[in-house]
Design an enzyme around this catalytic site. Structure first.
Site, PDB file in Angstrom:
ATOM      1  CD  GLU A   7      -2.874  -1.084   2.388  1.00 31.66           C
ATOM      2  OE1 GLU A   7      -3.878  -1.805   2.320  1.00 31.66           O
ATOM      3  OE2 GLU A   7      -2.607  -0.390   3.373  1.00 31.66           O
ATOM      4  CB  CYS A  62       3.236   7.366   3.393  1.00 24.88           C
ATOM      5  SG  CYS A  62       3.704   6.160   4.637  1.00 24.88           S
ATOM      6  CB  CYS A  67       5.303  -2.582  15.948  1.00 25.77           C
ATOM      7  SG  CYS A  67       7.030  -2.286  15.465  1.00 25.77           S
ATOM      8  CB  CYS A 124       1.480   6.160  11.479  1.00 24.33           C
ATOM      9  SG  CYS A 124       2.177   7.583  10.653  1.00 24.33           S
TER      10      CYS A 124
HETATM   11  S1  SF4 Z   1       5.452  -0.061  12.784  1.00 22.14           S
HETATM   12 FE1  SF4 Z   1       6.854  -0.221  11.022  1.00 22.14          FE
HETATM   13  S2  SF4 Z   1       8.467  -1.582  11.775  1.00 22.14           S
HETATM   14 FE2  SF4 Z   1       6.753  -1.852  13.194  1.00 22.14          FE
HETATM   15  S3  SF4 Z   1       5.625  -3.617  12.361  1.00 22.14           S
HETATM   16 FE3  SF4 Z   1       4.722  -1.742  11.494  1.00 22.14          FE
HETATM   17  S4  SF4 Z   1       5.731  -1.479   9.520  1.00 22.14           S
HETATM   18 FE4  SF4 Z   1       6.988  -2.880  10.746  1.00 22.14          FE
END
Ligand code: SF4
Length: 341
Positions: A90, A103, A114, A334
């Site tokens: 994406e 992005c 994460c 994000c």
């Molecule tokens: S925040 Fe970034 S580094 Fe962490 S799992 Fe998501 S894409 Fe991967």
């Protein structure tokens, strides 16, 4: 093969191997990166035989858009693309009047896991090639050209951990930065990483002008490890040591990203504790209330708590901004990218 996987010197080698004059490599390069051609038929300056050979051997557009969502305010657009092997990635485009930030993704999925991130929840699929990273930018550059616009900033903050795919990510940035082609200024790129110390040091040694953002998110290892499993391998002080090395080598300011999660990492105590750790480091903290994902129960902090967090940091001399969340209604914020459009 994907033509964007080649830099200018490898196109020159190709021209020589194919026994065509070297200036043809420059024409191909300019067609791709200045004129933004999407089809070999557009390369009318090249002889027909060369165009046919290129078309037989190289693909220009490897990304097939399969879905697109526009946020209700019309400013954020998320596009899911299918790659040649059917995996999907994406890309998010964020518009601010005539400024456009892209992005982009560096991997299909992500190995970092994460807990609050939809990409992390889907696991690692594979690294993207440098050409697949470049192609994301070129797709939107073509689209924006129709409106007389160009991307103004590129953040490598989409799917994946760019420092886990270091070589391809940097090769893509170098290709887009090339002054004879797309000429996208290094300072208008930002790489966002969970903080892999060896890669931060390597990046510092290369003295690149690209901006660096580190996802810090917590002031102590127990809290950070509960959010970012990689912290068990690379604890905070190890990352900050690498960050100090980075600022000493480059003189450039770092950004620390902080997803504010209600009652997890948004307390004044967390702000005071991280301020102690960051003292003397050339940096700025970018705090943003958490974007929701279905796989994580944590909630965004309130605006009031976010502002209190910011003022605690600033009182301790650490600059901090609280960012607006963008594109949440289309899961384009994000940590929300997971190809579920
Ligand atoms: S925040 Fe970034 S580094 Fe962490 S799992 Fe998501 S894409 Fe991967």
């Amino acid at each position: 093969m994907l033509i964007y996987d080649h830099d200018l010197s490898s196109l020159e080698e190709l021209a020589s191997a194919w026994n065509v004059p070297g200036y043809r490599a420059t024409q191909i390069w300019e067609g791709l990166y200045q004129h933004l051609y999407a089809s070999w038929e557009d390369f009318t300056a090249l002889p027909a035989a060369l165009r046919s050979r290129l078309a037989a051997e190289f693909e220009i557009s490897p990304l097939v858009p399969v879905a697109r969502l526009d946020s209700s305010d019309g400013q954020t657009h998320k596009t899911a693309f299918r790659l040649a092997d059917e995996l999907q990635i994406e890309v998010v485009a964020m518009r601010y009047t005539r400024r456009v930030t892209l992005c982009i993704s560096s991997q299909a999925g992500c190995a970092m896991g994460c807990v609050f991130c939809a990409t992390g929840q889907m696991g690692f699929k594979r690294h993207l090639t440098s050409g697949e990273i470049v192609a994301q930018v070129m797709y939107f550059a073509r689209e924006l050209k129709l409106e007389g616009l160009k991307p103004t900033n590129i953040v490598v903050m989409g799917m994946g951990e760019p420092f886990h795919n270091y070589t391809n990510t940097m090769a893509a940035i170098d290709r887009l930065n090339n002054a004879k082609g797309f000429s996208f200024g290094a300072r208008r790129f930002t790489i966002s990483t969970v903080g892999l110390p060896a890669m931060i040091r390597r990046f510092a040694d290369e003295k690149r002008q690209v901006n660096l953002a580190i996802s810090l998110h917590a002031a102590d290892d127990a809290t950070r490890s509960s959010m970012l499993p990689i912290n068990k391998k690379y604890p905070i002080e190890e990352i900050l040591d690498a960050c100090r090395y980075y600022t000493s080598q480059t003189g450039r300011r770092l950004t620390f990203e902080w997803a504010l999660i209600d009652n997890v990492n948004d307390s004044p105590e967390q702000a005071r504790a991280v301020a102690v750790r960051l003292r003397g480091l050339l940096c700025h903290v970018n705090a943003i209330p958490l974007n929701p994902t279905t796989g994580y129960a944590g909630k965004a902090t309130t605006r009031q708590r976010a502002l209190l967090f910011k003022s605690e940091l600033e009182r301790a001399g650490i600059p901090c901004s609280v960012r607006l969340r963008r594109g949440i209604d289309i899961a384009a914020g994000c940590g929300q990218l997971a190809v579920d459009v």
